[in-house]
Design a protein around this motif. Sequence first.
Motif, mmCIF file in Angstrom:
data_model
loop_
_atom_site.group_PDB
_atom_site.id
_atom_site.type_symbol
_atom_site.label_atom_id
_atom_site.label_comp_id
_atom_site.label_asym_id
_atom_site.label_seq_id
_atom_site.Cartn_x
_atom_site.Cartn_y
_atom_site.Cartn_z
ATOM 1 N N VAL A 56 4.031 -27.945 -25.020
ATOM 2 C CA VAL A 56 4.496 -27.626 -23.433
ATOM 3 C C VAL A 56 6.064 -28.150 -23.469
ATOM 4 O O VAL A 56 6.552 -28.860 -23.945
ATOM 5 C CB VAL A 56 3.906 -28.928 -22.542
ATOM 6 C CG1 VAL A 56 4.312 -28.866 -21.335
ATOM 7 C CG2 VAL A 56 2.345 -28.804 -22.672
ATOM 8 N N ILE A 57 6.779 -27.040 -22.798
ATOM 9 C CA ILE A 57 8.134 -27.174 -22.643
ATOM 10 C C ILE A 57 8.590 -27.523 -21.237
ATOM 11 O O ILE A 57 8.571 -26.833 -20.345
ATOM 12 C CB ILE A 57 8.511 -25.651 -22.782
ATOM 13 C CG1 ILE A 57 7.874 -25.288 -24.360
ATOM 14 C CG2 ILE A 57 10.032 -25.538 -22.961
ATOM 15 C CD1 ILE A 57 8.239 -23.619 -24.505
ATOM 16 N N PRO A 58 9.571 -28.585 -21.305
ATOM 17 C CA PRO A 58 10.111 -28.816 -20.138
ATOM 18 C C PRO A 58 10.959 -27.691 -19.341
ATOM 19 O O PRO A 58 11.938 -27.348 -20.187
ATOM 20 C CB PRO A 58 11.188 -30.280 -20.457
ATOM 21 C CG PRO A 58 10.461 -30.567 -21.718
ATOM 22 C CD PRO A 58 9.720 -29.579 -22.454
ATOM 23 N N VAL A 59 10.730 -27.415 -18.259
ATOM 24 C CA VAL A 59 11.503 -26.491 -17.688
ATOM 25 C C VAL A 59 11.897 -26.754 -16.136
ATOM 26 O O VAL A 59 11.612 -27.776 -15.575
ATOM 27 C CB VAL A 59 10.806 -25.141 -17.693
ATOM 28 C CG1 VAL A 59 10.352 -24.625 -18.850
ATOM 29 C CG2 VAL A 59 9.313 -25.445 -16.669
ATOM 30 N N ARG A 60 12.599 -25.755 -15.298
ATOM 31 C CA ARG A 60 13.093 -26.025 -14.124
ATOM 32 C C ARG A 60 12.668 -24.710 -13.356
ATOM 33 O O ARG A 60 12.601 -23.658 -13.824
ATOM 34 C CB ARG A 60 14.759 -26.095 -13.775
ATOM 35 C CG ARG A 60 15.100 -27.480 -14.334
ATOM 36 C CD ARG A 60 16.504 -27.492 -13.952
ATOM 37 N NE ARG A 60 17.269 -26.519 -14.278
ATOM 38 C CZ ARG A 60 18.059 -26.164 -15.271
ATOM 39 N NH1 ARG A 60 18.004 -27.132 -16.469
ATOM 40 N NH2 ARG A 60 18.545 -25.066 -15.543
ATOM 41 N N PHE A 61 12.356 -24.934 -12.258
ATOM 42 C CA PHE A 61 12.013 -23.702 -11.289
ATOM 43 C C PHE A 61 12.541 -23.911 -9.915
ATOM 44 O O PHE A 61 12.058 -24.889 -9.141
ATOM 45 C CB PHE A 61 10.156 -23.421 -11.109
ATOM 46 C CG PHE A 61 10.103 -22.399 -10.205
ATOM 47 C CD1 PHE A 61 10.194 -21.089 -10.544
ATOM 48 C CD2 PHE A 61 9.345 -22.758 -8.953
ATOM 49 C CE1 PHE A 61 9.834 -19.993 -9.586
ATOM 50 C CE2 PHE A 61 9.162 -21.343 -8.030
ATOM 51 C CZ PHE A 61 9.460 -20.341 -8.358
ATOM 52 N N LYS A 62 13.487 -23.038 -9.715
ATOM 53 C CA LYS A 62 14.084 -23.287 -8.276
ATOM 54 C C LYS A 62 14.748 -24.855 -8.053
ATOM 55 O O LYS A 62 14.638 -25.663 -7.051
ATOM 56 C CB LYS A 62 13.416 -22.824 -6.910
ATOM 57 C CG LYS A 62 12.928 -21.574 -6.934
ATOM 58 C CD LYS A 62 12.212 -21.156 -5.678
ATOM 59 C CE LYS A 62 12.065 -19.361 -5.772
ATOM 60 N NZ LYS A 62 11.124 -19.023 -4.586
ATOM 61 N N GLY A 63 15.179 -25.365 -9.337
ATOM 62 C CA GLY A 63 15.604 -26.688 -9.160
ATOM 63 C C GLY A 63 14.720 -27.808 -9.306
ATOM 64 O O GLY A 63 14.897 -29.064 -9.723
ATOM 65 N N GLU A 64 13.397 -27.494 -9.461
ATOM 66 C CA GLU A 64 12.450 -28.561 -9.714
ATOM 67 C C GLU A 64 12.034 -28.592 -11.200
ATOM 68 O O GLU A 64 11.693 -27.761 -11.798
ATOM 69 C CB GLU A 64 11.077 -28.374 -8.813
ATOM 70 C CG GLU A 64 10.209 -29.332 -8.970
ATOM 71 C CD GLU A 64 8.816 -29.115 -7.890
ATOM 72 O OE1 GLU A 64 8.343 -29.979 -7.345
ATOM 73 O OE2 GLU A 64 8.707 -27.842 -7.705
ATOM 74 N N HIS A 65 11.903 -30.068 -11.667
ATOM 75 C CA HIS A 65 11.763 -30.029 -13.063
ATOM 76 C C HIS A 65 10.115 -30.182 -13.007
ATOM 77 O O HIS A 65 9.344 -30.495 -12.370
ATOM 78 C CB HIS A 65 12.078 -31.271 -13.376
ATOM 79 C CG HIS A 65 13.732 -31.387 -13.297
ATOM 80 N ND1 HIS A 65 14.246 -31.155 -14.609
ATOM 81 C CD2 HIS A 65 14.727 -31.987 -12.716
ATOM 82 C CE1 HIS A 65 15.515 -31.361 -14.205
ATOM 83 N NE2 HIS A 65 15.869 -31.752 -13.207
ATOM 84 N N GLY A 66 9.699 -29.355 -14.097
ATOM 85 C CA GLY A 66 8.212 -29.460 -14.664
ATOM 86 C C GLY A 66 8.135 -29.076 -15.976
ATOM 87 O O GLY A 66 9.080 -29.272 -16.680
ATOM 88 N N ALA A 67 6.892 -28.286 -16.246
ATOM 89 C CA ALA A 67 6.623 -27.843 -17.608
ATOM 90 C C ALA A 67 5.861 -26.772 -17.707
ATOM 91 O O ALA A 67 5.077 -26.298 -17.056
ATOM 92 C CB ALA A 67 5.677 -29.211 -18.293
ATOM 93 N N TYR A 68 6.307 -25.882 -18.579
ATOM 94 C CA TYR A 68 5.584 -24.528 -19.231
ATOM 95 C C TYR A 68 4.714 -24.840 -20.253
ATOM 96 O O TYR A 68 5.036 -25.277 -21.087
ATOM 97 C CB TYR A 68 6.988 -23.720 -19.286
ATOM 98 C CG TYR A 68 6.157 -22.235 -19.813
ATOM 99 C CD1 TYR A 68 5.491 -21.578 -18.934
ATOM 100 C CD2 TYR A 68 6.475 -21.955 -21.221
ATOM 101 C CE1 TYR A 68 4.635 -20.322 -19.379
ATOM 102 C CE2 TYR A 68 5.790 -20.508 -21.466
ATOM 103 C CZ TYR A 68 5.263 -19.996 -20.668
ATOM 104 O OH TYR A 68 4.524 -18.761 -21.244
ATOM 105 N N VAL A 69 3.421 -24.454 -19.850
ATOM 106 C CA VAL A 69 2.490 -24.545 -20.955
ATOM 107 C C VAL A 69 2.702 -23.341 -21.802
ATOM 108 O O VAL A 69 2.109 -22.246 -21.513
ATOM 109 C CB VAL A 69 0.915 -24.547 -20.279
ATOM 110 C CG1 VAL A 69 -0.054 -24.862 -21.348
ATOM 111 C CG2 VAL A 69 0.915 -26.000 -19.271
#
Length: 265
Positions: free
Chosen positions: A81-94
Motif C-alpha cells: 500500500v502506497i501513501p498518496v494524495r488526491f486533491k490534497g487529501e492524504h490516503g493510500a493506494y492499494v
Amino acid sequence: MEQADVLKRAYAMPLTNPSYPPGPYRFFNREYIIITYRTTREALEKVVPAPLEIDEPLVKYEFIRMPDSTGFGDYTETGQVIPVRFKGEHGAYVHSMYLDDDAPIAGGRELWGFPKKLARPKIVHEGEVVVGTLHYGSVLCATGTMGYKHKAADPEAIKAALEAPNYLIKIIPHVDGTLRICELVRYHLIDVHLKDAWTAPAALDLHPHVMADVAKLPVLEVVSAVHFTADLTLGLGEVIHDYLADQPAREPIAKTMLDPIVSQG
C-alpha cells in the motif's frame, strides 16, 4: 428462468451460485503486521496512477490475518500500500494484494477493483518474533519479521490511518477485449474498533517473481512497524475518476493480436 428473474437474482457471478454473498463485510480480530519502508521515487512513479500524487517515497508492506469475516470466511492476505494524495487529501493506494481464499478474491475484484491474486501468505508467531511470509506457488517472495509486542503504539494514530481513504484502479474488460470499465475508486474502513497495538524493530526481505512483483518496489530502509488487532467493516466504494470519459473507442484486443498474423500471411 425469465428475464425478470435474471435481473432479480443477479449481483455476482455465477448467476445461480455466486462466489460470495452480498455485504456488508465485517471482520473480527483482524491481525495486522505493517512494515513501512523507504523506496525510490522512480519506482513509485512507475506504478502510482494519476490523478493520484505520491506523498513520500514510502511503502507499507502489510500482512493481514483474517480469522473471522462475514461472507469471506477465514483467510490471510499480504500486499503493498502506497501513501498518496488526491486533491490534497492524504490516503493510500492499494498496489498489490495476495491471498489464499476464492470468495474475497472474486468479491474484491468485482466489487471494488482490489488487485487480488491467489497465493500463499502466512502469519505465524515464533517465540519472541512475529513472522509474515508470501509464497507464490513454491517460490518465497516476501519475508517480514518483527519483534513481539515491544512497546505500545499510539492507538489514535493507527485508528486514523485505518479510517483514511483508500484508492484502487478498477478494470473490467468488455467481451471483445477492450476496456469497458477503468475507474479510480475510493473506499473506507468503517466502524473500526482497535483492540491492541504495538511497535517493535522489524526487517523486510523481498524477492523478484514474474507474477508477484513485490520486489519492484525495493526496500531501501525500514522506517517503522506496527502489530495490532481490530474489528472493522469494509465499506463499499465510490467512483471518483473515470479514465474512459471522453476517450475515443479502442480496437478490440482480439483484432489487435491478429493483425501481425494477418500481415505475415
